[in-house]
Design an enzyme around this catalytic site. Structure first.
Site, PDB file in Angstrom:
ATOM      1  CE1 TYR A 175     -10.702  -6.261  60.730  1.00  0.00           C
ATOM      2  CE2 TYR A 175     -11.804  -5.006  60.181  1.00  0.00           C
ATOM      3  CZ  TYR A 175     -11.013  -4.690  61.052  1.00  0.00           C
ATOM      4  OH  TYR A 175      -9.690  -5.163  61.440  1.00  0.00           O
ATOM      5  CB  ILE A 206      -3.593   1.694  63.985  1.00  0.00           C
ATOM      6  CG1 ILE A 206      -4.685   1.575  64.957  1.00  0.00           C
ATOM      7  CG2 ILE A 206      -2.404   2.049  64.531  1.00  0.00           C
ATOM      8  CD1 ILE A 206      -4.210   3.580  65.697  1.00  0.00           C
TER       9      ILE A 206
HETATM   10  N1  LIG Z   1      -4.435  -0.860  62.177  1.00  0.00           N
HETATM   11  C1  LIG Z   1      -6.050  -1.241  62.028  1.00  0.00           C
HETATM   12  O1  LIG Z   1      -5.662   0.634  61.132  1.00  0.00           O
HETATM   13  C2  LIG Z   1      -6.716  -1.589  62.174  1.00  0.00           C
HETATM   14  C3  LIG Z   1      -7.929  -1.042  62.993  1.00  0.00           C
HETATM   15  C4  LIG Z   1      -8.966  -1.185  63.467  1.00  0.00           C
HETATM   16  C5  LIG Z   1      -8.305  -2.652  64.140  1.00  0.00           C
HETATM   17  N2  LIG Z   1      -7.142  -3.636  63.662  1.00  0.00           N
HETATM   18  C6  LIG Z   1      -7.227  -4.731  64.412  1.00  0.00           C
HETATM   19  O2  LIG Z   1      -6.577  -4.741  65.246  1.00  0.00           O
HETATM   20  C7  LIG Z   1      -5.871  -6.185  65.359  1.00  0.00           C
HETATM   21  C8  LIG Z   1      -4.130  -5.902  64.771  1.00  0.00           C
HETATM   22  O3  LIG Z   1      -3.780  -4.890  63.695  1.00  0.00           O
HETATM   23  P1  LIG Z   1      -2.158  -4.711  62.646  1.00  0.00           P
HETATM   24  O4  LIG Z   1      -2.542  -3.643  61.595  1.00  0.00           O
HETATM   25  O5  LIG Z   1      -1.097  -4.912  63.450  1.00  0.00           O
HETATM   26  O6  LIG Z   1      -2.461  -5.870  62.098  1.00  0.00           O
HETATM   27  P2  LIG Z   1      -1.020  -7.308  61.505  1.00  0.00           P
HETATM   28  O7  LIG Z   1      -1.234  -7.681  60.113  1.00  0.00           O
HETATM   29  O8  LIG Z   1       0.021  -5.849  60.806  1.00  0.00           O
HETATM   30  O9  LIG Z   1      -0.153  -7.803  62.687  1.00  0.00           O
HETATM   31  C9  LIG Z   1      -1.308  -9.211  62.716  1.00  0.00           C
HETATM   32  C10 LIG Z   1      -0.422 -10.688  63.129  1.00  0.00           C
HETATM   33  O10 LIG Z   1      -2.076 -11.130  63.459  1.00  0.00           O
HETATM   34  C11 LIG Z   1      -1.324 -12.493  63.245  1.00  0.00           C
HETATM   35  N3  LIG Z   1      -2.378 -13.577  62.793  1.00  0.00           N
HETATM   36  C12 LIG Z   1      -3.269 -13.861  61.539  1.00  0.00           C
HETATM   37  N4  LIG Z   1      -3.566 -14.220  61.614  1.00  0.00           N
HETATM   38  C13 LIG Z   1      -3.030 -15.530  62.793  1.00  0.00           C
HETATM   39  C14 LIG Z   1      -3.674 -16.578  63.087  1.00  0.00           C
HETATM   40  N5  LIG Z   1      -4.965 -17.629  62.627  1.00  0.00           N
HETATM   41  N6  LIG Z   1      -3.444 -17.095  64.430  1.00  0.00           N
HETATM   42  C15 LIG Z   1      -1.939 -16.584  64.858  1.00  0.00           C
HETATM   43  N7  LIG Z   1      -1.895 -15.002  64.661  1.00  0.00           N
HETATM   44  C16 LIG Z   1      -2.183 -14.344  63.159  1.00  0.00           C
HETATM   45  C17 LIG Z   1      -0.136 -12.068  61.257  1.00  0.00           C
HETATM   46  O11 LIG Z   1       0.225 -13.154  61.237  1.00  0.00           O
HETATM   47  C18 LIG Z   1       0.076 -10.657  61.843  1.00  0.00           C
HETATM   48  O12 LIG Z   1       1.462 -10.744  62.603  1.00  0.00           O
HETATM   49  C19 LIG Z   1      -6.487  -6.709  64.313  1.00  0.00           C
HETATM   50  O13 LIG Z   1      -7.133  -6.973  65.017  1.00  0.00           O
HETATM   51  C20 LIG Z   1      -6.445  -5.940  63.121  1.00  0.00           C
HETATM   52  O14 LIG Z   1      -8.280  -6.009  62.928  1.00  0.00           O
HETATM   53  C21 LIG Z   1      -6.370  -2.937  63.443  1.00  0.00           C
END
Ligand SMILES: NC(=O)c1ccc[n+]([C@@H]2O[C@H](COP(=O)([O-])OP(=O)(O)OC[C@H]3O[C@@H](n4cnc5c(N)ncnc54)[C@H](O)[C@@H]3O)[C@@H](O)[C@H]2O)c1
Length: 250
Positions: free
Chosen positions: A155, A188
């Site tokens: 990651y 988040i």
């Molecule tokens: N939540 C956090 O604390 C956090 C922190 C840092 C970075 N991020 C980044 O923010 C972004 C969103 O995170 P989140 O927490 O909302 O995640 P989440 O898992 O709640 O949502 C991610 C969405 O992406 C979709 N997805 C996964 N693989 C896919 C693919 N191959 N094609 C299309 N859609 C796909 C999933 O079905 C899901 O609906 C991500 O890139 C994550 O790495 C999140």
């Protein structure tokens, strides 16, 4: 502040839930036509329907952003519905956390394919339309983990790669009035993160190390993305904005 976003068209990947859904809603509220796209096509369709019922312009397209053919179909469906693309938010992401010895090649490939290759594929697909319009905005969602995290060699490599992609693309495309920036969220609270086994440990770490004494909400990311994709941010290119409650390491 008027962000002059009315009638622009945005693709937000992984927008059926979490941060992507919040970004899509924030853009829709600014009058943007939003394309809700997700590997979970049912959830994407439901969310687009909700937004339409709230009076917004939204469509849903099922996609797997790690698959070039699927990304091509996404781009075509967007052009068909709205005539072009102005904004791309590369948000879809997954984790497969394990120490390197236990991490399989599949865990590595899945995370790199979705987080990094997916962002590259989607950018490549929408750039011709942006170039034709003489205006474009791409925002890539990286992570605070780009600095490194134990158990996240896949990651953090992908999220550091997203920053390299952002800077290179910004240099390539800036002269076409297309800006490319990245956002690095800290912790988040989303459904994705809530489902992790070690969630309570991660939460406690964030609360202890954040300088702002709270956990992040999806809207914290949606707010900065909405600004970065607007005309108001036209002189910002190739930047990385941390939205991490003031937590920078550890
Ligand atoms: N939540 C956090 O604390 C956090 C922190 C840092 C970075 N991020 C980044 O923010 C972004 C969103 O995170 P989140 O927490 O909302 O995640 P989440 O898992 O709640 O949502 C991610 C969405 O992406 C979709 N997805 C996964 N693989 C896919 C693919 N191959 N094609 C299309 N859609 C796909 C999933 O079905 C899901 O609906 C991500 O890139 C994550 O790495 C999140």
């Amino acid at each position: 502040m008027d962000l002059h976003l009315r009638e622009k068209t945005a693709i937000i990947t992984g927008s059926a839930r979490g941060i992507g859904a919040a970004i899509a809603k924030a853009l829709a509220e600014e009058g943007v036509n939003v394309v809700i796209t997700d590997i979970n096509s049912e959830a994407a369709a439901e969310y687009a329907k909700d937004l339409v019922e709230q009076g917004h312009n939204a469509i849903s397209v099922g996609s797997d952003i790690s698959d070039p053919e699927s990304v091509d179909l996404l781009q075509k469906a967007t052009l068909e519905a709205f005539g072009g693309v102005d904004i791309l938010v590369n948000n879809a992401g997954i984790v497969r956390d394990r120490g390197i010895i236990k991490m399989s090649v599949e865990d590595w490939d899945a995370v790199l394919s979705t987080n990094l290759k997916g962002s590259w594929l989607c950018s490549k697909a929408v750039l011709p339309s942006m170039a034709q319009r003489g205006w474009g905005r791409i925002v890539n969602i990286s992570s605070r983990a780009h600095w490194g995290n134990p158990g996240q060699t896949n990651y953090s490599s992908a999220k550091a790669g997203v920053i390299g992609l952002t800077r290179s693309l910004a240099m390539e495309q800036g002269r076409r009035n297309i800006t490319v920036n990245a956002v690095a969220p800290g912790f988040i609270l989303t459904d994705g993160i809530k489902s992790l086994d070690h969630i309570e440990h991660i939460k406690a770490g964030a609360l202890e190390k954040n300088t702002v004494p709270r956990l992040g909400e999806p809207e914290d990311i949606a707010n900065i993305v909405t600004f970065l994709v607007s005309d108001r941010a036209g002189y910002i290119n190739g930047e990385l904005v941390h939205v991490s409650g003031g937590r920078y390491s550890g």
